[in-house]
Structure formats: C-alpha cells, structure tokens
Design a protein around this motif. Sequence first.
Motif, PDB file in Angstrom:
ATOM      1  N   PHE A 163      15.767 -18.033 -50.012  1.00 43.03           N
ATOM      2  CA  PHE A 163      16.294 -18.928 -48.986  1.00 43.03           C
ATOM      3  C   PHE A 163      16.039 -18.346 -47.604  1.00 43.03           C
ATOM      4  O   PHE A 163      16.270 -17.162 -47.355  1.00 43.03           O
ATOM      5  CB  PHE A 163      17.795 -19.100 -49.232  1.00 43.03           C
ATOM      6  N   ASP A 164      15.572 -19.183 -46.681  1.00 39.00           N
ATOM      7  CA  ASP A 164      15.338 -18.778 -45.297  1.00 39.00           C
ATOM      8  C   ASP A 164      16.335 -19.531 -44.411  1.00 39.00           C
ATOM      9  O   ASP A 164      16.131 -20.702 -44.086  1.00 39.00           O
ATOM     10  CB  ASP A 164      13.898 -19.114 -44.901  1.00 39.00           C
ATOM     11  N   ALA A 165      17.397 -18.863 -44.047  1.00 41.66           N
ATOM     12  CA  ALA A 165      18.481 -19.504 -43.286  1.00 41.66           C
ATOM     13  C   ALA A 165      17.967 -20.099 -41.970  1.00 41.66           C
ATOM     14  O   ALA A 165      18.399 -21.185 -41.577  1.00 41.66           O
ATOM     15  CB  ALA A 165      19.598 -18.507 -43.011  1.00 41.66           C
ATOM     16  N   ARG A 166      17.052 -19.433 -41.309  1.00 40.69           N
ATOM     17  CA  ARG A 166      16.545 -19.947 -40.025  1.00 40.69           C
ATOM     18  C   ARG A 166      15.865 -21.311 -40.207  1.00 40.69           C
ATOM     19  O   ARG A 166      16.026 -22.193 -39.370  1.00 40.69           O
ATOM     20  CB  ARG A 166      15.583 -18.956 -39.395  1.00 40.69           C
ATOM     21  N   ARG A 167      15.135 -21.485 -41.297  1.00 41.70           N
ATOM     22  CA  ARG A 167      14.470 -22.769 -41.557  1.00 41.70           C
ATOM     23  C   ARG A 167      15.477 -23.855 -41.927  1.00 41.70           C
ATOM     24  O   ARG A 167      15.219 -25.038 -41.738  1.00 41.70           O
ATOM     25  CB  ARG A 167      13.449 -22.623 -42.692  1.00 41.70           C
ATOM     26  N   TYR A 168      16.621 -23.457 -42.480  1.00 45.94           N
ATOM     27  CA  TYR A 168      17.639 -24.424 -42.905  1.00 45.94           C
ATOM     28  C   TYR A 168      18.460 -24.951 -41.727  1.00 45.94           C
ATOM     29  O   TYR A 168      19.045 -26.024 -41.799  1.00 45.94           O
ATOM     30  CB  TYR A 168      18.566 -23.765 -43.938  1.00 45.94           C
ATOM     31  N   MET A 169      18.488 -24.202 -40.637  1.00 45.67           N
ATOM     32  CA  MET A 169      19.297 -24.593 -39.484  1.00 45.67           C
ATOM     33  C   MET A 169      18.795 -25.915 -38.903  1.00 45.67           C
ATOM     34  O   MET A 169      17.651 -26.290 -39.070  1.00 45.67           O
ATOM     35  CB  MET A 169      19.268 -23.514 -38.405  1.00 45.67           C
ATOM     36  N   GLY A 170      19.712 -26.613 -38.216  1.00 46.32           N
ATOM     37  CA  GLY A 170      19.382 -27.894 -37.611  1.00 46.32           C
ATOM     38  C   GLY A 170      20.205 -29.001 -38.233  1.00 46.32           C
ATOM     39  O   GLY A 170      21.218 -28.752 -38.888  1.00 46.32           O
ATOM     40  N   THR A 171      19.777 -30.231 -38.037  1.00 46.36           N
ATOM     41  CA  THR A 171      20.541 -31.398 -38.491  1.00 46.36           C
ATOM     42  C   THR A 171      20.040 -31.891 -39.836  1.00 46.36           C
ATOM     43  O   THR A 171      18.826 -32.010 -40.052  1.00 46.36           O
ATOM     44  CB  THR A 171      20.452 -32.529 -37.453  1.00 46.36           C
ATOM     45  N   TRP A 172      20.994 -32.175 -40.721  1.00 46.15           N
ATOM     46  CA  TRP A 172      20.739 -32.766 -42.034  1.00 46.15           C
ATOM     47  C   TRP A 172      21.585 -34.031 -42.143  1.00 46.15           C
ATOM     48  O   TRP A 172      22.752 -34.032 -41.756  1.00 46.15           O
ATOM     49  CB  TRP A 172      21.141 -31.798 -43.154  1.00 46.15           C
TER      50      TRP A 172
END
Length: 183
Positions: free
Chosen positions: A42-51
């Motif tokens: 898992f790459d937390a930085r890539r997961y950040m933002g709006t979902w």
Amino acid sequence: MRLPRSSFLRIATFAAIAAGTAIAVSGCAVSVPVGVKPVVGFDARRYMGTWYELARIDHRFEKGLTRTSAHYSLNDDGTVKVVNRGFDASRQEWRESEGRARFLGDPSIAALKVSFFGPFYGGYNVVSLDDGYQTALVVGSSPEYFWLLSRSKQIPADKLKALLEKAQDLGIDLRRVLLVEQE
C-alpha cells in the motif's frame, strides 16, 4: 475482617479508575477481522485525496446521506486526516465529520484504525485496490461495515458489478449494500 472506611474508598476509587481505563483502552483496540486481508504494498501517498462512495452498508452515522465522499490527507506525524462529507436531503444541508486514522502497524499494509469520537476507533481495511488507485473496497472492524470507493462519481456498470461480486467473495452481504446517489 472489615477494612477501614478510608481503605475501602481508596480501593473502590482505584477499581473505578482501572475499570474506566480498561473501557477506554478497549475502545482503542482494533484488529483486522478474521478472513479479511488488507492490501500489501500500500502506498499511502497515492491513496490520499478525494474518494466518492459508490456503495455501502448503511449505518446510523451515514443514514440518509447521498453524495458522500471522503478526503484523506497525510499529517506530519504519519497519521491520516479524514474528512467525510455527505448531503442530508431531509434537512437540505451538507454534513461533515473530521477524524484521524492511524496504521495498525507497517504503513505498507492497508490496515488502519480511524476515530471521529475521541479515543474510540473503528477499523478501516482497504481489501481491494486497483493498480491505478482509482477504485477501492474497504471493510471496517467487521464485514458489517463496507464501502466501495472510487475517484470518480460513476464507474461503468460492469466494473461496479465486478467489484460488488468481489466484495461478496470477501463475505459482504450484498442484500445489505445500497448504491449511493452521487449526482
């Protein structure tokens, strides 16, 4: 043998403090549900933002909300700021809640605990994530808590169906899942 009143009060006070501490600590204890395997690598930085929430099992904290979304951002201390938002049509107003998530261990494993209410945490386990970080399946502290998230407000029907089938294979009861209106 009877204890003097002052000794009894000290013991009772200590017992009450110990019980309160145990209750508070148990509210902080979160583990991954049996049979649930969080994403590894898992790459937390890539997961950040709006979902955007496309489907969920409804619970009182989201009941009646449409156009729901979650925005994640990394804090300097490695925790994650979570801002959940949804539209309450009955009141014709937006509702928003801010929380904080912490990794249960290694941040490359998508197993977190999230709190919106002080020391009380719930599970947040990303159990499926496409390579482009565009869709995700999330299971909470048990399969009673489920969300299908997307970077887009809509995805093709066949992709939605495939993700819901994957959720069912993970033990999610699709009879309880509702599709979330995003427009």
